[in-house]
Design an enzyme around this catalytic site. Structure first.
Site, PDB file in Angstrom:
ATOM      1  N   TYR A  70      -0.989  -2.151  -4.138  1.00  0.00           N
ATOM      2  CA  TYR A  70      -1.207  -0.843  -3.513  1.00  0.00           C
ATOM      3  C   TYR A  70       0.080  -0.072  -3.234  1.00  0.00           C
ATOM      4  CZ  TYR A  70      -5.882  -2.787  -2.593  1.00  0.00           C
ATOM      5  OH  TYR A  70      -7.121  -3.361  -2.706  1.00  0.00           O
TER       6      TYR A  70
ATOM      7  N   ASP B 253      -6.696  -3.925   5.334  1.00  0.00           N
ATOM      8  CA  ASP B 253      -6.694  -4.512   3.995  1.00  0.00           C
ATOM      9  C   ASP B 253      -5.662  -3.816   3.122  1.00  0.00           C
ATOM     10  OD1 ASP B 253      -8.417  -6.191   1.898  1.00  0.00           O
ATOM     11  OD2 ASP B 253      -7.880  -4.267   0.984  1.00  0.00           O
TER      12      ASP B 253
END
Length: 341
Positions: A63, A58
């Protein structure tokens, strides 16, 4: 090297998603700067996770680590450890890409950074639409969803879903879509069971994925007013001893038995292995009922700087006014050197 065998749940597109994944969010420091120094540790831990049997990864545009995640995946494919079709890769669309035509821009950028031909799952990261300058665009998430349906039709992704949507938003989306979401990713842990939302999703064939599955249980996430259970909670220790497991393993097993996928994050190899060693025992009905009693609605992830924006999905705290959004959540580049668009 110890290996793990992780079972799968079936999605509504007949594909399968492993019941436990590796989460790649590294977090922000006390100054709300992204923790880039942990990227090499994450890469090492992810490489190890794939070696021992993890097949669910994931990540997200937010991110910053899509280039590194893609590097590890492609390295493991080249080494013959995995084939592309055997690893389930999820990424997410950020606030600035909520116009229907911008969804494809976001997905193609993620594919470029990951160096992959397709994604197994793309999620709308949050239901709000906010520009880099912090302006509320108030774009209906139904428009964003049409963009998701389009990239699905074009084969850029194998499945589409959402993240951080509340139950009213999910009901509206399911009622007004051509393609029912394959997955909803939300905060889920012992303190935040979200039973009504989980039941709605399961009734509509939507797999629920839990982020922050340990809540404030671990010391790094605790606050002065955070509730039990902690790692030394007597009830948790008793159940863990009964099954010869750790408290965190009990927590992940509880979510699994609720039919929920978990994506715990860690850069510690021993914990990567420990997290996956939860499929060789079963919590009995007594255990499950006892653990359910910790549910008190306490939310670990509460971004109050977004609460005045349209489509904010959580309850609001009054009297705060419009707070400044951290720059790190508005403008950034990807990669360890933060130099990749």
């Amino acid at each position: 090297m110890a290996k793990v065998d992780i079972p799968t749940f079936k999605l509504n597109n007949e594909k399968e998603i492993p019941a436990l994944g590796y989460g790649t969010w590294l977090g922000l420091d006390e100054k709300t700067n992204f923790i880039t120094e942990d990227i090499p540790k994450m890469m090492d831990a992810l490489s190890n996770a794939i070696d021992i049997g993890y097949r669910n990864i994931d990540t997200a545009h937010l991110y910053r680590v899509e280039p590194e995640v893609g590097e590890i995946i492609n390295r493991k494919i080249k080494e013959g450890v995995i084939k592309r079709e055997n690893v389930y890769v999820t990424s997410k669309i950020w606030h600035q890409y909520h116009r229907e035509t911008d969804v494809e821009v976001s997905v193609r950028a993620s594919l470029r950074r990951l160096n992959l031909a397709y994604l197994d799952l793309i999620l709308i990261h949050w239901p709000m639409s906010i520009t880099e300058d912090g302006v509320d665009e108030k774009i209906d998430y139904l428009e964003t969803w049409r963009g998701c349906e389009s990239v699905l039709e074009k084969g850029l992704v194998k499945a589409i879903g959402v993240s951080n949507f509340n139950i009213e938003q999910m009901k509206r989306l399911v009622t007004n879509c051509k393609v029912v979401p394959a997955s909803l990713q939300i905060e889920l842990n012992l303190n935040l069971g979200q039973n009504e939302l989980v039941e709605f999703c399961h009734a509509n064939g939507i797999i629920v994925v839990a982020y922050s599955p340990f809540g404030t249980m671990v010391p790094s996430r605790q606050t002065p007013n955070s509730p039990e259970p902690k790692l030394n909670n007597p009830t948790m220790l008793e159940i863990a001893k009964k099954h010869d497991k750790t408290v965190t393993q009990i927590t992940l097993r509880y979510l699994f038995q609720r039919g929920i996928v978990s994506i715990p994050k860690t850069v510690t190899k021993s914990r990567v292995l420990e997290n996956a060693q939860i499929f060789d025992f079963t919590l009995d009905e007594n255990d499950m009922n006892t653990l359910a009693e910790f549910d008190n609605g306490y939310r670990t992830v509460r971004p109050l700087f977004w609460q005045e924006f349209a489509n904010y999905p959580f309850d609001k705290l009054p009297g705060l006014g419009q707070m400044e959004i951290p720059l790190s959540l508005r403008k950034w580049k990807n990669g360890a050197k933060l130099d990749i668009d």
